[in-house]
Design a protein around this motif. Structure first.
Motif, PDB file in Angstrom:
ATOM      1  N   VAL A 134      -8.351 -50.732  98.301  1.00 49.42           N
ATOM      2  CA  VAL A 134      -6.891 -50.902  98.405  1.00 49.42           C
ATOM      3  C   VAL A 134      -6.548 -51.875  99.545  1.00 49.42           C
ATOM      4  O   VAL A 134      -5.696 -52.752  99.404  1.00 49.42           O
ATOM      5  CB  VAL A 134      -6.188 -49.539  98.612  1.00 49.42           C
TER       6      VAL A 134
ATOM      7  N   ARG B 261      -4.659 -54.860  92.534  1.00 51.39           N
ATOM      8  CA  ARG B 261      -5.244 -53.564  92.887  1.00 51.39           C
ATOM      9  C   ARG B 261      -5.486 -52.712  91.644  1.00 51.39           C
ATOM     10  O   ARG B 261      -6.564 -52.143  91.471  1.00 51.39           O
ATOM     11  CB  ARG B 261      -4.303 -52.821  93.829  1.00 51.39           C
TER      12      ARG B 261
ATOM     13  N   PHE C 278       8.183 -52.005  91.608  1.00 53.60           N
ATOM     14  CA  PHE C 278       6.984 -51.194  91.843  1.00 53.60           C
ATOM     15  C   PHE C 278       6.109 -51.850  92.914  1.00 53.60           C
ATOM     16  O   PHE C 278       5.638 -51.190  93.842  1.00 53.60           O
ATOM     17  CB  PHE C 278       6.177 -51.011  90.545  1.00 53.60           C
TER      18      PHE C 278
ATOM     19  N   CYS D 215      -0.826 -43.743  97.912  1.00 53.28           N
ATOM     20  CA  CYS D 215      -1.406 -43.683  96.566  1.00 53.28           C
ATOM     21  C   CYS D 215      -1.309 -42.282  95.957  1.00 53.28           C
ATOM     22  O   CYS D 215      -1.413 -42.129  94.741  1.00 53.28           O
ATOM     23  CB  CYS D 215      -2.860 -44.157  96.590  1.00 53.28           C
TER      24      CYS D 215
ATOM     25  N   CYS E 154       1.469 -42.185  93.448  1.00 54.38           N
ATOM     26  CA  CYS E 154       1.493 -43.283  92.480  1.00 54.38           C
ATOM     27  C   CYS E 154       1.138 -42.813  91.065  1.00 54.38           C
ATOM     28  O   CYS E 154       0.111 -42.169  90.867  1.00 54.38           O
ATOM     29  CB  CYS E 154       0.506 -44.370  92.915  1.00 54.38           C
TER      30      CYS E 154
ATOM     31  N   GLN F 244       6.494 -49.252  95.797  1.00 51.80           N
ATOM     32  CA  GLN F 244       5.421 -48.261  95.693  1.00 51.80           C
ATOM     33  C   GLN F 244       4.067 -48.836  96.134  1.00 51.80           C
ATOM     34  O   GLN F 244       3.427 -48.318  97.033  1.00 51.80           O
ATOM     35  CB  GLN F 244       5.341 -47.719  94.248  1.00 51.80           C
ATOM     36  N   CYS F 245       3.651 -49.923  95.506  1.00 48.27           N
ATOM     37  CA  CYS F 245       2.333 -50.486  95.858  1.00 48.27           C
ATOM     38  C   CYS F 245       2.518 -51.450  97.028  1.00 48.27           C
ATOM     39  O   CYS F 245       2.276 -52.645  96.936  1.00 48.27           O
ATOM     40  CB  CYS F 245       1.698 -51.170  94.646  1.00 48.27           C
TER      41      CYS F 245
ATOM     42  N   PRO G 140       0.119 -48.513 100.910  1.00 49.98           N
ATOM     43  CA  PRO G 140       0.784 -47.637  99.925  1.00 49.98           C
ATOM     44  C   PRO G 140       0.421 -46.155 100.105  1.00 49.98           C
ATOM     45  O   PRO G 140      -0.612 -45.837 100.675  1.00 49.98           O
ATOM     46  CB  PRO G 140       0.212 -48.159  98.604  1.00 49.98           C
TER      47      PRO G 140
ATOM     48  N   PHE H 250      -0.041 -44.481  88.786  1.00 50.14           N
ATOM     49  CA  PHE H 250      -1.226 -45.196  88.270  1.00 50.14           C
ATOM     50  C   PHE H 250      -2.502 -44.792  89.011  1.00 50.14           C
ATOM     51  O   PHE H 250      -3.557 -45.390  88.798  1.00 50.14           O
ATOM     52  CB  PHE H 250      -1.023 -46.716  88.413  1.00 50.14           C
TER      53      PHE H 250
ATOM     54  N   LEU I 151      -8.172 -48.158  94.085  1.00 51.38           N
ATOM     55  CA  LEU I 151      -8.234 -46.815  94.684  1.00 51.38           C
ATOM     56  C   LEU I 151      -9.603 -46.182  94.404  1.00 51.38           C
ATOM     57  O   LEU I 151     -10.238 -45.618  95.293  1.00 51.38           O
ATOM     58  CB  LEU I 151      -7.104 -45.945  94.100  1.00 51.38           C
TER      59      LEU I 151
ATOM     60  N   CYS J 260      -6.270 -46.635  88.812  1.00 50.01           N
ATOM     61  CA  CYS J 260      -6.262 -47.791  89.725  1.00 50.01           C
ATOM     62  C   CYS J 260      -7.682 -48.122  90.197  1.00 50.01           C
ATOM     63  O   CYS J 260      -8.345 -47.303  90.843  1.00 50.01           O
ATOM     64  CB  CYS J 260      -5.362 -47.479  90.910  1.00 50.01           C
TER      65      CYS J 260
ATOM     66  N   PHE K 269       0.185 -55.504  93.418  1.00 46.15           N
ATOM     67  CA  PHE K 269       0.074 -54.340  92.529  1.00 46.15           C
ATOM     68  C   PHE K 269      -0.960 -54.584  91.425  1.00 46.15           C
ATOM     69  O   PHE K 269      -1.879 -53.778  91.225  1.00 46.15           O
ATOM     70  CB  PHE K 269       1.469 -54.037  91.953  1.00 46.15           C
TER      71      PHE K 269
HETATM   72  S1  SF4 Z   1      -2.904 -46.196  93.396  1.00 45.82           S
HETATM   73 FE1  SF4 Z   1      -2.253 -47.140  95.283  1.00 45.82          FE
HETATM   74  S2  SF4 Z   1      -3.143 -49.160  95.249  1.00 45.82           S
HETATM   75 FE2  SF4 Z   1      -3.280 -48.382  93.177  1.00 45.82          FE
HETATM   76  S3  SF4 Z   1      -1.454 -49.132  92.149  1.00 45.82           S
HETATM   77 FE3  SF4 Z   1      -0.950 -47.137  92.978  1.00 45.82          FE
HETATM   78  S4  SF4 Z   1      -0.057 -47.517  94.987  1.00 45.82           S
HETATM   79 FE4  SF4 Z   1      -1.136 -49.382  94.361  1.00 45.82          FE
END
Ligand code: SF4
Length: 352
Positions: free
Chosen positions: A211, A143, A183, A194, A197, A187-188, A192, A199, A206, A203, A140
């Motif tokens: 990723v 990334r 998380f 995304c 997400c 999630q990550c 994932p 974030f 991303l 990120c 996490f």
């Molecule tokens: S956007 Fe995707 S790769 Fe980035 S933290 Fe969230 S789940 Fe992870």
């Protein structure tokens, strides 16, 4: 929104409920963390509950024999974890007056406890601000911040720790760490989603299409092959079937666990070579001659750094072998179920 706040909001909705969450008993938290190293949560949960029931306190664990602890651990693998757990419980009783260490440095002194586990116990039990960094957290964080340092190295640990120390919620480091772990795990994930997400807008992986490339993993050494030939010798005494086992010693895998007498070779033996070697081994070790056996189908057992190729040679003897080496122990075949054995031996026994 600050990193920790965003994480906390996500945790509120998606955090896992686990038997060792929301408690502050350092003993139980330690137990859960050691069990969960290299183990899936679903499997670890059962073992955790069994351990807590058998050994409700650190004093109970310290008072148990190593054999009892290994027996309860059976099936989890990485048995040094169980031996260290037991040794550390004894250390707490003998060296710390029965009181669980309450500082990060003190916890680190316990056998089998590394930085990750020490951070988990320190934060969950004592609310000390030490970030936990496991494989999911590496994924996490690498990334999110676009960090390409190969993970699971000392340099990476220091880099990620320094970064997370700036982000950790100092009022609730326990909650922050639980959220961070969940998380990374939920999630990550390796693949994932995304779009879901919180974030996504910040990120780096991303944004830069990396990723799939993060985290960067250090190359792994190829597992070493080993060939194990086990002697499952059986005979009857007063109508009860008996066999021989020995306890593994030294610094090798499965130390402290029992197995059938073992012939290990540096290379694979073909059947002709095996018959010759088995005859020699049985003669020298047990004064058995002649020696006929039934050969099991091959068992392949994968460990992190070893690939074990095993065969079991089963022989029905007329009576107890003439020579019993000092390290061997005669048991009834019913008793094997009650002594700690490796998963490999267990798989063989189950196959009979
Ligand atoms: S956007 Fe995707 S790769 Fe980035 S933290 Fe969230 S789940 Fe992870």
């Amino acid at each position: 929104m600050a990193f920790s706040q965003k994480l906390d909001t996500w945790f509120e909705d998606f955090g896992r409920e686990l038997p060792w969450r929301g408690i502050d008993d350092p003993y139980r938290i330690w137990l859960s963390e050691i069990i969960l190293q290299q183990t899936r949560i679903e499997q670890g949960r059962d073992y955790y509950l069994r351990f807590v029931e058998a050994f409700p306190t650190v004093a109970d664990l310290a008072a148990a024999s190593e054999e009892q602890v290994l027996r309860l651990w059976q099936g989890l693998g990485y048995y040094s974890r169980a031996r260290n757990l037991h040794a550390a419980a004894i250390y707490i009783m003998n060296e710390c007056g029965g009181v669980f260490p309450s500082t990060y440095e003190g916890i680190l002194r316990m056998k089998g406890v590394g930085r990750y586990t020490a951070a988990a116990i320190a934060s969950f039990a004592f609310r000390l601000p030490h970030p936990v960094i496991d494989g999911n957290v590496y994924r996490f964080v690498s990334r999110l911040f676009g960090i390409a340092t190969p993970i699971a190295t000392d340099a990476a640990y220091r880099e990620f720790e320094a970064l997370l120390l700036k982000k950790i919620d100092r009022r609730r480091p326990d909650r922050f760490n639980a959220a961070l772990m969940d998380f990374g795990s939920l999630q990550c994930k390796p693949q994932p989603d995304c779009t879901a997400c919180p974030f996504a807008d910040e990120c780096v992986a991303l944004r830069t299409g990396r990723v799939d490339m993060l985290p960067v993993k250090a190359p792994k050494a190829k597992p070493k092959d080993r060939w194990f030939y086990y002697f499952d010798l059986r005979w009857k005494e007063d109508g009860v079937e008996h066999t021989l086992v020995e306890q593994r010693e030294g610094k090798d895998i499965w130390r402290g666990l029992y197995q059938f007498p073992l012939l290990e070779t540096a290379e694979e033996l073909d059947e002709k070579q095996l018959r010759k070697e088995a005859k020699r081994f049985a003669q020298e070790t047990f004064h058995l001659s002649p020696f006929t056996f039934h050969l099991s189908s091959p068992f392949l057992h994968q460990l992190t750094h070893r690939t074990i190729h095993a065969l079991f040679l089963r022989a029905e003897l007329a009576s107890r072998p003439l020579l019993l080496p000092e390290k061997t122990r005669v048991v009834t075949t019913g008793e094997i179920k009650n002594i700690p054995v490796s998963r490999l031996i267990d798989r063989y026994l189950q196959s009979l």
